[in-house]
Design a protein around this motif. Structure first.
Motif, PDB file in Angstrom:
ATOM      1  N   LYS A   1       8.960  22.081  -3.079  1.00  0.00           N
ATOM      2  CA  LYS A   1       8.490  21.819  -1.718  1.00  0.00           C
ATOM      3  C   LYS A   1       7.673  20.532  -1.665  1.00  0.00           C
ATOM      4  CE  LYS A   1       8.322  26.573  -0.068  1.00  0.00           C
ATOM      5  NZ  LYS A   1       7.451  27.655   0.429  1.00  0.00           N
ATOM      6  N   TYR A   2       6.862  20.318  -2.695  1.00  0.00           N
ATOM      7  CA  TYR A   2       6.017  19.133  -2.719  1.00  0.00           C
ATOM      8  C   TYR A   2       6.862  17.859  -2.711  1.00  0.00           C
ATOM      9  CZ  TYR A   2       2.747  15.586  -4.259  1.00  0.00           C
ATOM     10  OH  TYR A   2       2.003  14.440  -4.347  1.00  0.00           O
ATOM     11  N   TYR A   3       7.865  17.808  -3.577  1.00  0.00           N
ATOM     12  CA  TYR A   3       8.681  16.597  -3.661  1.00  0.00           C
ATOM     13  C   TYR A   3       9.594  16.440  -2.451  1.00  0.00           C
ATOM     14  CZ  TYR A   3       6.745  15.808  -8.237  1.00  0.00           C
ATOM     15  OH  TYR A   3       5.863  15.558  -9.259  1.00  0.00           O
ATOM     16  N   ALA A   4      10.026  17.533  -1.862  1.00  0.00           N
ATOM     17  CA  ALA A   4      10.802  17.440  -0.622  1.00  0.00           C
ATOM     18  C   ALA A   4       9.939  16.860   0.492  1.00  0.00           C
ATOM     19  CB  ALA A   4      11.339  18.802  -0.224  1.00  0.00           C
ATOM     20  N   ARG A   5       8.699  17.301   0.556  1.00  0.00           N
ATOM     21  CA  ARG A   5       7.776  16.769   1.562  1.00  0.00           C
ATOM     22  C   ARG A   5       7.453  15.308   1.288  1.00  0.00           C
ATOM     23  NH1 ARG A   5       1.702  18.824   2.108  1.00  0.00           N
ATOM     24  NH2 ARG A   5       0.950  17.118   3.366  1.00  0.00           N
ATOM     25  N   LEU A   6       7.306  14.951   0.025  1.00  0.00           N
ATOM     26  CA  LEU A   6       7.036  13.572  -0.351  1.00  0.00           C
ATOM     27  C   LEU A   6       8.173  12.661   0.094  1.00  0.00           C
ATOM     28  CD1 LEU A   6       5.094  11.980  -2.805  1.00  0.00           C
ATOM     29  CD2 LEU A   6       7.444  11.758  -3.541  1.00  0.00           C
TER      30      LEU A   6
ATOM     31  N   PRO B   1       0.971  15.384  -8.509  1.00  0.00           N
ATOM     32  CA  PRO B   1       1.321  16.338  -7.455  1.00  0.00           C
ATOM     33  C   PRO B   1       0.137  17.204  -7.043  1.00  0.00           C
ATOM     34  CG  PRO B   1       2.311  16.977  -9.531  1.00  0.00           C
ATOM     35  CD  PRO B   1       1.650  15.664  -9.762  1.00  0.00           C
ATOM     36  N   GLN B   2       0.230  17.687  -5.829  1.00  0.00           N
ATOM     37  CA  GLN B   2      -0.836  18.520  -5.274  1.00  0.00           C
ATOM     38  C   GLN B   2      -0.860  19.867  -5.989  1.00  0.00           C
ATOM     39  OE1 GLN B   2      -0.328  19.041  -1.096  1.00  0.00           O
ATOM     40  NE2 GLN B   2      -2.251  20.100  -0.820  1.00  0.00           N
ATOM     41  N   PRO B   3      -2.019  20.258  -6.506  1.00  0.00           N
ATOM     42  CA  PRO B   3      -2.089  21.535  -7.215  1.00  0.00           C
ATOM     43  C   PRO B   3      -1.911  22.715  -6.255  1.00  0.00           C
ATOM     44  CG  PRO B   3      -4.229  20.420  -7.242  1.00  0.00           C
ATOM     45  CD  PRO B   3      -3.275  19.545  -6.514  1.00  0.00           C
ATOM     46  N   GLY B   4      -1.266  23.751  -6.742  1.00  0.00           N
ATOM     47  CA  GLY B   4      -1.093  24.967  -5.953  1.00  0.00           C
ATOM     48  C   GLY B   4       0.133  24.956  -5.070  1.00  0.00           C
ATOM     49  N   MET B   5       0.819  23.841  -4.972  1.00  0.00           N
ATOM     50  CA  MET B   5       2.011  23.750  -4.135  1.00  0.00           C
ATOM     51  C   MET B   5       3.243  23.802  -5.035  1.00  0.00           C
ATOM     52  SD  MET B   5       2.802  20.842  -1.333  1.00  0.00           S
ATOM     53  CE  MET B   5       3.442  21.339   0.229  1.00  0.00           C
ATOM     54  N   GLU B   6       4.250  24.514  -4.589  1.00  0.00           N
ATOM     55  CA  GLU B   6       5.488  24.614  -5.361  1.00  0.00           C
ATOM     56  C   GLU B   6       6.091  23.211  -5.509  1.00  0.00           C
ATOM     57  OE1 GLU B   6       9.868  26.528  -4.738  1.00  0.00           O
ATOM     58  OE2 GLU B   6       8.157  27.609  -3.913  1.00  0.00           O
ATOM     59  N   PRO B   7       6.454  22.821  -6.733  1.00  0.00           N
ATOM     60  CA  PRO B   7       6.944  21.455  -6.960  1.00  0.00           C
ATOM     61  C   PRO B   7       8.143  21.070  -6.083  1.00  0.00           C
ATOM     62  CG  PRO B   7       6.495  22.511  -9.047  1.00  0.00           C
ATOM     63  CD  PRO B   7       6.333  23.561  -7.987  1.00  0.00           C
TER      64      PRO B   7
ATOM     65  N   ILE C   1       0.836  -1.210   0.000  1.00  0.00           N
ATOM     66  CA  ILE C   1       0.000   0.000   0.000  1.00  0.00           C
ATOM     67  C   ILE C   1       0.866   1.253   0.000  1.00  0.00           C
ATOM     68  CG2 ILE C   1      -1.611   1.337   1.411  1.00  0.00           C
ATOM     69  CD1 ILE C   1      -2.873  -1.394   2.200  1.00  0.00           C
ATOM     70  N   THR C   2       1.950   1.225   0.789  1.00  0.00           N
ATOM     71  CA  THR C   2       2.873   2.363   0.836  1.00  0.00           C
ATOM     72  C   THR C   2       3.483   2.621  -0.533  1.00  0.00           C
ATOM     73  OG1 THR C   2       3.380   1.949   3.157  1.00  0.00           O
ATOM     74  CG2 THR C   2       4.984   3.239   1.905  1.00  0.00           C
ATOM     75  N   LYS C   3       3.936   1.558  -1.195  1.00  0.00           N
ATOM     76  CA  LYS C   3       4.529   1.705  -2.531  1.00  0.00           C
ATOM     77  C   LYS C   3       3.532   2.318  -3.503  1.00  0.00           C
ATOM     78  CE  LYS C   3       4.751  -1.527  -5.719  1.00  0.00           C
ATOM     79  NZ  LYS C   3       4.333  -0.996  -6.996  1.00  0.00           N
ATOM     80  N   ASN C   4       2.331   1.777  -3.533  1.00  0.00           N
ATOM     81  CA  ASN C   4       1.313   2.290  -4.458  1.00  0.00           C
ATOM     82  C   ASN C   4       0.959   3.742  -4.154  1.00  0.00           C
ATOM     83  OD1 ASN C   4       1.194  -0.163  -5.776  1.00  0.00           O
ATOM     84  ND2 ASN C   4      -0.535  -0.905  -4.581  1.00  0.00           N
ATOM     85  N   ASP C   5       0.834   4.063  -2.875  1.00  0.00           N
ATOM     86  CA  ASP C   5       0.461   5.422  -2.482  1.00  0.00           C
ATOM     87  C   ASP C   5       1.516   6.439  -2.915  1.00  0.00           C
ATOM     88  OD1 ASP C   5      -0.991   7.494  -1.117  1.00  0.00           O
ATOM     89  OD2 ASP C   5       0.476   7.324   0.516  1.00  0.00           O
ATOM     90  N   PHE C   6       2.776   6.145  -2.650  1.00  0.00           N
ATOM     91  CA  PHE C   6       3.811   7.126  -2.975  1.00  0.00           C
ATOM     92  C   PHE C   6       4.072   7.225  -4.468  1.00  0.00           C
ATOM     93  CE2 PHE C   6       4.494   6.919   1.541  1.00  0.00           C
ATOM     94  CZ  PHE C   6       4.783   8.228   1.844  1.00  0.00           C
ATOM     95  N   VAL C   7       3.927   6.144  -5.205  1.00  0.00           N
ATOM     96  CA  VAL C   7       4.077   6.228  -6.662  1.00  0.00           C
ATOM     97  C   VAL C   7       2.952   7.076  -7.246  1.00  0.00           C
ATOM     98  CG1 VAL C   7       4.001   4.891  -8.803  1.00  0.00           C
ATOM     99  CG2 VAL C   7       5.428   4.120  -6.920  1.00  0.00           C
ATOM    100  N   LYS C   8       1.745   6.924  -6.708  1.00  0.00           N
ATOM    101  CA  LYS C   8       0.630   7.750  -7.175  1.00  0.00           C
ATOM    102  C   LYS C   8       0.868   9.216  -6.840  1.00  0.00           C
ATOM    103  CE  LYS C   8      -2.950   4.246  -6.858  1.00  0.00           C
ATOM    104  NZ  LYS C   8      -4.121   3.780  -6.096  1.00  0.00           N
TER     105      LYS C   8
END
Length: 90
Positions: A66-71, A58-64, A46-53
């Motif tokens: 920052k988004y990938y650093a948080r991911l 990516p979340q709209p409106g968030m700087e890419p 489930i973790t693998k599928n969730d993070f690949v998705k």
């Protein structure tokens, strides 16, 4: 930011290694309930599928950046939790 393809490959590799370790711990470790081992294995998938998705959408409106650093931070935290659970199996 790394390429999306590289992030996906890294997540797949880490999750496959975690899966192999969990299987080995459940087979060769102390007697553990099968249900606990199966729950751990399914949580890895489930973790693998969730993070690949999350990489693909990516979340709209968030700087890419920052988004990938948080991911990556969230993934590292989840992996450390799974490693602790594997240690409890063995």
């Amino acid at each position: 930011m790394a390429k999306k393809k590289d992030l996906k490959q890294t997540i797949n590799y880490i999750c496959s290694e975690l899966f192999a370790e969990a299987v080995a711990a459940s087979l060769y470790g102390t007697k553990v309930s099968e249900e606990a081992a199966e729950n751990l294995l399914s949580s890895i998938i489930i973790t693998k599928n969730d993070f690949v998705k999350r990489i693909s959408h990516p979340q709209p409106g968030m700087e890419p950046k920052k988004y990938y650093a948080r991911l990556v931070s969230d993934f590292n935290h989840r992996v450390s939790d799974i490693i602790d659970q594997i240690g409890n199996l063995g």
